[in-house]
Design a protein around this motif. Structure first.
Motif, PDB file in Angstrom:
ATOM      1  N   UNK A   1       0.810  -1.217   0.000  1.00 31.51           N
ATOM      2  CA  UNK A   1       0.000   0.000   0.000  1.00 31.51           C
ATOM      3  C   UNK A   1       0.848   1.276   0.000  1.00 31.51           C
ATOM      4  N   UNK A   2       2.020   1.235  -0.642  1.00 25.95           N
ATOM      5  CA  UNK A   2       2.870   2.417  -0.737  1.00 25.95           C
ATOM      6  C   UNK A   2       2.230   3.441  -1.681  1.00 25.95           C
ATOM      7  N   UNK A   3       2.176   4.703  -1.220  1.00 30.91           N
ATOM      8  CA  UNK A   3       1.579   5.797  -2.003  1.00 30.91           C
ATOM      9  C   UNK A   3       0.195   5.389  -2.518  1.00 30.91           C
ATOM     10  N   UNK A   4      -0.629   4.862  -1.617  1.00 27.29           N
ATOM     11  CA  UNK A   4      -1.916   4.282  -2.022  1.00 27.29           C
ATOM     12  C   UNK A   4      -3.074   4.901  -1.246  1.00 27.29           C
ATOM     13  N   UNK A   5      -4.129   5.227  -1.982  1.00 29.45           N
ATOM     14  CA  UNK A   5      -5.414   5.574  -1.379  1.00 29.45           C
ATOM     15  C   UNK A   5      -6.276   4.324  -1.354  1.00 29.45           C
ATOM     16  N   UNK A   6      -6.860   4.064  -0.200  1.00 34.60           N
ATOM     17  CA  UNK A   6      -7.746   2.915   0.014  1.00 34.60           C
ATOM     18  C   UNK A   6      -9.120   3.443   0.397  1.00 34.60           C
ATOM     19  N   UNK A   7     -10.122   3.189  -0.438  1.00 32.26           N
ATOM     20  CA  UNK A   7     -11.497   3.635  -0.142  1.00 32.26           C
ATOM     21  C   UNK A   7     -12.364   2.413   0.104  1.00 32.26           C
ATOM     22  N   UNK A   8     -13.054   2.411   1.254  1.00 37.04           N
ATOM     23  CA  UNK A   8     -13.860   1.266   1.671  1.00 37.04           C
ATOM     24  C   UNK A   8     -15.240   1.738   2.106  1.00 37.04           C
TER      25      UNK A   8
ATOM     26  N   UNK B   1      -5.977   3.139  -5.331  1.00 39.83           N
ATOM     27  CA  UNK B   1      -5.430   3.988  -6.393  1.00 39.83           C
ATOM     28  C   UNK B   1      -4.192   4.689  -5.852  1.00 39.83           C
ATOM     29  N   UNK B   2      -3.150   4.791  -6.666  1.00 42.62           N
ATOM     30  CA  UNK B   2      -1.935   5.481  -6.246  1.00 42.62           C
ATOM     31  C   UNK B   2      -2.184   6.980  -6.115  1.00 42.62           C
ATOM     32  N   UNK B   3      -1.491   7.592  -5.147  1.00 45.23           N
ATOM     33  CA  UNK B   3      -1.637   9.015  -4.878  1.00 45.23           C
ATOM     34  C   UNK B   3      -2.649   9.266  -3.781  1.00 45.23           C
TER      35      UNK B   3
END
Length: 468
Positions: free
Chosen positions: A96-103, A214-216
């Motif tokens: 999860x490097x440089x990662x947006x996680x939406x749940x 998604x990255x960023x």
């Protein structure tokens, strides 16, 4: 001379039944108190529910103490290799490097103030959260990447927008004002600039809900076009709400049958979800939260997919906010994975019963009522159904203890609700998902309908702690 009894004698001007301290003012106060008591009684609304008993809802006082209650949970697990975030979000030595996680997740009871808990129970390194936001999902739906405009809010931790969760720990966010109706879907978005520098990651793989990567940093984005979808939850373990004094939670200890294998992805039709819907339909139980603390493959006695029940009881049940009731619906994986020999099955039967007794003792010490649910049939399932029927005999012995020992405060006979009357060692054919072990949505509806709502009317103890 007789000793005084401490009760003054009436004066000559008083009748024997009249107290010397009685006055018109005292009589007036007594009448007012009686009237208030009658008003409180008359404020109850009486109806009859499907369980055939009066359904009484008492109005909560506006001045009643408000407290935190868990409204959603996901049992933390060590993520297996096949359930890690898909490429490119899992690297050779970090995730999860440089990662947006939406749940998205569905709360049970609602409220106007919430807080989140992130878990690093199984992380191999500290977990740095760079930014977190919450919002309502588009059209209130589960498993979507878009949010409703104007609902997004930043989440802080001790006033800071970023925080680090130590190894093995959890982190509770600051409270934030966000109105959630009961049964609402909530979107939680987290950004990890550094990621977690380990391939040991905390998750709940059996989310039956779609998440997005998604990255960023897109924590404030209205949507995530081009994001990678995955049907797992990561890092987030709890949502709490500030609730009225009468609000409490029922937690369920379970395995894949409670985690919802065979239910509909993004459908929120596991049996605890459908049971919550029944509770919501009744005024006397509309303040009951339902906490699903289950995981596929989980066992009572030994680690499997996630820690065993005896090891996770404190973390998943006793430490959760506002838990007043516990349903124990687990043990089939212990029987099914034990060798199909008389010696092994005698041992697992005795050990399961001893474990149930331990669960009851530990929960009772916290003032929690414990309800035992009978284990479901697995006849026809490969590999649990052995030709000699030794595992079935163990299931029957365990269920007999649950039904007749008096160890549990109440028995919920889920076995009876879904077994085939013509062949009680099997599920009804129309209720399972094809493997003769797990249920389909209709099967889960049948389980939910078999749990009496009357068992959850009056919390056995004051639940939770006062809201800060």
């Amino acid at each position: 001379m007789k000793p005084s009894t401490g009760v003054p004698k009436p004066s000559p001007s008083q009748s024997p039944s009249q107290s010397p301290r009685t006055s018109p003012l005292v009589h007036l106060i007594s009448v007012c108190l009686l009237a208030l008591a009658l008003l409180a009684t008359l404020s109850a609304v009486g109806v009859t529910d499907s369980d055939g008993e009066p359904d009484i809802a008492v109005q909560n006082s506006a001045t009643s103490q408000r407290h935190w209650v868990n409204t959603w949970t996901a049992m933390p697990q060590l993520t297996e290799p096949g359930n890690m975030p898909p490429p490119p979000f899992t690297g050779s030595d970090a995730v999860l490097v440089d990662t947006t996680l939406r749940q998205t997740l569905r709360v049970s009871t609602g409220g106007e103030r919430i807080r989140l808990r992130f878990s690093n129970a199984f992380g191999g390194t500290a977990l740095p959260l760079t930014a977190v936001t919450v919002a309502l999902p588009q059209d209130g739906r589960a498993g979507v990447s878009a949010i409703e405009p104007g609902t997004l809010q930043p989440v802080t931790f001790g006033g800071r927008t970023s925080a680090t969760v130590p190894v093995g720990a959890q982190l509770v966010s600051d409270p934030l004002d966000l109105e959630l109706r009961p049964g609402t879907n909530l979107t939680v978005t987290a950004y990890l600039a550094e990621g977690q520098k380990s391939l040991a990651l905390t998750s709940h793989p059996g989310s039956r809900t779609t998440s997005y990567l998604r990255h960023g940093d897109h924590t404030r984005a209205a949507d995530l076009p081009g994001a990678t979808a995955t049907n797992h939850w990561y890092l987030l373990s709890d949502v709490e709400v500030v609730s009225r004094a009468g609000t409490a939670a029922v937690a369920v200890l379970g395995d894949s049958l409670t985690d919802g294998r065979g239910s509909t992805t993004n459908g929120n039709n596991r049996w605890p979800d459908q049971f919550f819907d029944r509770l919501q339909a009744r005024p006397s139980t509309a303040d009951v939260a339902v906490l699903n603390q289950a995981a596929g493959g989980n066992r009572v006695l030994n680690d499997g997919l996630g820690p065993n029940v005896l090891a996770r009881l404190d973390r998943d049940i006793l430490s959760r906010s506002g838990v007043a009731w516990l349903i124990v619906f687990e043990g089939i994986n212990d029987i099914g994975t034990a060798a199909a020999t008389e010696t092994a099955q005698r041992a697992v039967t005795a050990d399961l019963i001893a474990a149930y007794e331990q669960i009851i003792v530990r929960a009772h010490a916290q003032g929690i009522r414990v309800y035992g649910a009978t284990l479901l049939p697995f006849g026809g399932n490969t590999p649990y159904d052995d030709p000699a029927g030794l595992r079935e005999a163990s299931r029957q012995a365990v269920n007999e203890w649950i039904r007749t020992s008096g160890g549990f405060d109440t028995v919920i006979d889920l076995d009876r609700a879904v077994r085939d009357p013509a062949d009680p060692r099997r599920l009804r054919a129309e209720l399972h998902d094809g493997d003769w072990l797990h249920l389909n949505p209709e099967g889960y509806r049948t389980l939910a309908a078999a749990v009496p709502t009357r068992l959850f009317r009056n919390p056995p103890r004051p639940s939770g702690l006062a809201a800060d």
